[in-house]
Design a protein around this motif. Structure first.
Motif, PDB file in Angstrom:
ATOM      1  N   LEU A 107       9.448  -1.727   2.382  1.00 33.22           N
ATOM      2  CA  LEU A 107       9.413  -0.427   3.039  1.00 33.22           C
ATOM      3  C   LEU A 107      10.273   0.496   2.182  1.00 33.22           C
ATOM      4  O   LEU A 107      11.487   0.352   2.135  1.00 33.22           O
ATOM      5  N   ALA A 108       9.623   1.388   1.458  1.00 37.15           N
ATOM      6  CA  ALA A 108      10.343   2.278   0.544  1.00 37.15           C
ATOM      7  C   ALA A 108       9.666   3.640   0.539  1.00 37.15           C
ATOM      8  O   ALA A 108       8.528   3.798   0.969  1.00 37.15           O
ATOM      9  N   TRP A 109      10.391   4.626   0.035  1.00 40.15           N
ATOM     10  CA  TRP A 109       9.928   6.012  -0.061  1.00 40.15           C
ATOM     11  C   TRP A 109       9.674   6.343  -1.516  1.00 40.15           C
ATOM     12  O   TRP A 109      10.501   6.083  -2.382  1.00 40.15           O
ATOM     13  N   GLU A 110       8.516   6.932  -1.788  1.00 37.14           N
ATOM     14  CA  GLU A 110       8.158   7.383  -3.132  1.00 37.14           C
ATOM     15  C   GLU A 110       7.896   8.885  -3.068  1.00 37.14           C
ATOM     16  O   GLU A 110       6.882   9.313  -2.524  1.00 37.14           O
ATOM     17  N   PRO A 111       8.819   9.704  -3.596  1.00 43.76           N
ATOM     18  CA  PRO A 111       8.643  11.164  -3.504  1.00 43.76           C
ATOM     19  C   PRO A 111       7.537  11.660  -4.424  1.00 43.76           C
ATOM     20  O   PRO A 111       7.227  11.036  -5.433  1.00 43.76           O
ATOM     21  N   ARG A 112       6.956  12.814  -4.055  1.00 38.86           N
ATOM     22  CA  ARG A 112       5.947  13.452  -4.896  1.00 38.86           C
ATOM     23  C   ARG A 112       6.440  14.773  -5.461  1.00 38.86           C
ATOM     24  O   ARG A 112       5.707  15.447  -6.176  1.00 38.86           O
ATOM     25  N   THR A 113       7.667  15.171  -5.105  1.00 34.77           N
ATOM     26  CA  THR A 113       8.232  16.424  -5.609  1.00 34.77           C
ATOM     27  C   THR A 113       9.631  16.163  -6.152  1.00 34.77           C
ATOM     28  O   THR A 113      10.249  15.146  -5.853  1.00 34.77           O
ATOM     29  N   ARG A 114      10.129  17.109  -6.936  1.00 41.05           N
ATOM     30  CA  ARG A 114      11.490  16.972  -7.465  1.00 41.05           C
ATOM     31  C   ARG A 114      12.537  17.052  -6.367  1.00 41.05           C
ATOM     32  O   ARG A 114      13.595  16.446  -6.464  1.00 41.05           O
ATOM     33  N   ALA A 115      12.252  17.790  -5.308  1.00 39.55           N
ATOM     34  CA  ALA A 115      13.215  17.930  -4.211  1.00 39.55           C
ATOM     35  C   ALA A 115      13.490  16.590  -3.542  1.00 39.55           C
ATOM     36  O   ALA A 115      14.595  16.331  -3.084  1.00 39.55           O
ATOM     37  N   GLY A 116      12.492  15.713  -3.498  1.00 37.57           N
ATOM     38  CA  GLY A 116      12.668  14.423  -2.855  1.00 37.57           C
ATOM     39  C   GLY A 116      13.096  13.321  -3.794  1.00 37.57           C
ATOM     40  O   GLY A 116      13.270  12.173  -3.376  1.00 37.57           O
ATOM     41  N   GLY A 125       5.415  12.855   0.070  1.00 38.85           N
ATOM     42  CA  GLY A 125       5.539  11.612  -0.667  1.00 38.85           C
ATOM     43  C   GLY A 125       4.669  10.532  -0.068  1.00 38.85           C
ATOM     44  O   GLY A 125       3.716  10.801   0.660  1.00 38.85           O
ATOM     45  N   ARG A 126       5.037   9.293  -0.396  1.00 36.26           N
ATOM     46  CA  ARG A 126       4.296   8.133   0.101  1.00 36.26           C
ATOM     47  C   ARG A 126       5.288   7.073   0.558  1.00 36.26           C
ATOM     48  O   ARG A 126       6.342   6.901  -0.040  1.00 36.26           O
ATOM     49  N   MET A 127       4.917   6.354   1.610  1.00 41.32           N
ATOM     50  CA  MET A 127       5.681   5.198   2.046  1.00 41.32           C
ATOM     51  C   MET A 127       5.037   3.981   1.408  1.00 41.32           C
ATOM     52  O   MET A 127       3.826   3.775   1.543  1.00 41.32           O
ATOM     53  N   LEU A 128       5.825   3.203   0.702  1.00 37.88           N
ATOM     54  CA  LEU A 128       5.350   1.945   0.159  1.00 37.88           C
ATOM     55  C   LEU A 128       5.531   0.907   1.252  1.00 37.88           C
ATOM     56  O   LEU A 128       6.651   0.596   1.651  1.00 37.88           O
ATOM     57  N   ILE A 173       0.845  -1.191   0.000  1.00 38.41           N
ATOM     58  CA  ILE A 173       0.000   0.000   0.000  1.00 38.41           C
ATOM     59  C   ILE A 173       0.881   1.240   0.000  1.00 38.41           C
ATOM     60  O   ILE A 173       2.045   1.185   0.379  1.00 38.41           O
ATOM     61  N   LYS A 174       0.303   2.352  -0.438  1.00 36.75           N
ATOM     62  CA  LYS A 174       1.001   3.637  -0.454  1.00 36.75           C
ATOM     63  C   LYS A 174       0.372   4.538   0.600  1.00 36.75           C
ATOM     64  O   LYS A 174      -0.767   4.951   0.464  1.00 36.75           O
ATOM     65  N   VAL A 175       1.134   4.820   1.658  1.00 34.59           N
ATOM     66  CA  VAL A 175       0.645   5.644   2.762  1.00 34.59           C
ATOM     67  C   VAL A 175       1.157   7.067   2.570  1.00 34.59           C
ATOM     68  O   VAL A 175       2.366   7.293   2.546  1.00 34.59           O
ATOM     69  N   PRO A 176       0.259   8.068   2.420  1.00 32.06           N
ATOM     70  CA  PRO A 176       0.710   9.455   2.274  1.00 32.06           C
ATOM     71  C   PRO A 176       1.425   9.919   3.543  1.00 32.06           C
ATOM     72  O   PRO A 176       0.976   9.642   4.655  1.00 32.06           O
ATOM     73  N   CYS A 177       2.539  10.613   3.348  1.00 32.55           N
ATOM     74  CA  CYS A 177       3.318  11.058   4.508  1.00 32.55           C
ATOM     75  C   CYS A 177       4.241  12.204   4.130  1.00 32.55           C
ATOM     76  O   CYS A 177       4.354  12.580   2.969  1.00 32.55           O
ATOM     77  N   LEU A 178       4.898  12.744   5.144  1.00 31.55           N
ATOM     78  CA  LEU A 178       5.968  13.718   4.983  1.00 31.55           C
ATOM     79  C   LEU A 178       7.220  13.094   5.574  1.00 31.55           C
ATOM     80  O   LEU A 178       7.143  12.350   6.552  1.00 31.55           O
TER      81      LEU A 178
END
Length: 134
Positions: free
Chosen positions: A62-71, A53-56, A35-40
């Motif tokens: 357990l992975a990080w999926e950024p939603r911005t170019r900075a991440g 971003g979202r935590m997979l 699942i993709k959990v919305p987070c900061l």
């Protein structure tokens, strides 16, 4: 009076949709799906900056999926484990949702903070405990 009716008409469906998404995520997690959990995320390499971003989260994921170019260049550090959970301070609540929960994690790179909503914190904590056990 008319403004109140308009607000109630707009908020009702939005709250229903939000609850529906949370329930769908919980059902998929119960089935063992990723699942993709919305987070900061506040990463030690980017001092003082919150990344959206979202935590997979899954049985072995357990992975990080950024939603911005900075991440985009940021990934979760190795050896990530939870050391605490707390509410945001007043100063932090100016930038993030004051009702959210902050999960404090320790890693080989330093302290990592993950901000999630209270109804999603269980998914992240379970994944972090599995990650620390490995």
């Amino acid at each position: 009076m008319i403004e109140l009716v308009v607000v109630l008409v707009a908020v009702g469906p939005m709250a229903w949709l939000l609850r529906r998404k949370v329930k769908q995520r919980a059902d998929r997690a119960a089935r063992g799906e990723v699942i993709k959990v919305p987070c900061l995320l506040r990463h030690p390499s980017l001092e003082g900056r919150w990344l959206r971003g979202r935590m997979l989260v899954g049985p072995s994921t357990l992975a990080w999926e950024p939603r911005t170019r900075a991440g985009a260049g940021v990934s979760l550090p190795a050896g990530l484990r939870q050391v605490g959970e707390r509410s945001p301070t007043r100063r932090e609540a100016m930038r993030i949702n004051g009702r959210s929960r902050i999960v404090e994690c320790d890693s080989c790179e330093g302290t990592v903070l993950v901000v999630v909503m209270p109804n999603e914190v269980g998914h992240v904590l379970t994944a972090l405990s599995r990650n620390a056990a490995e």
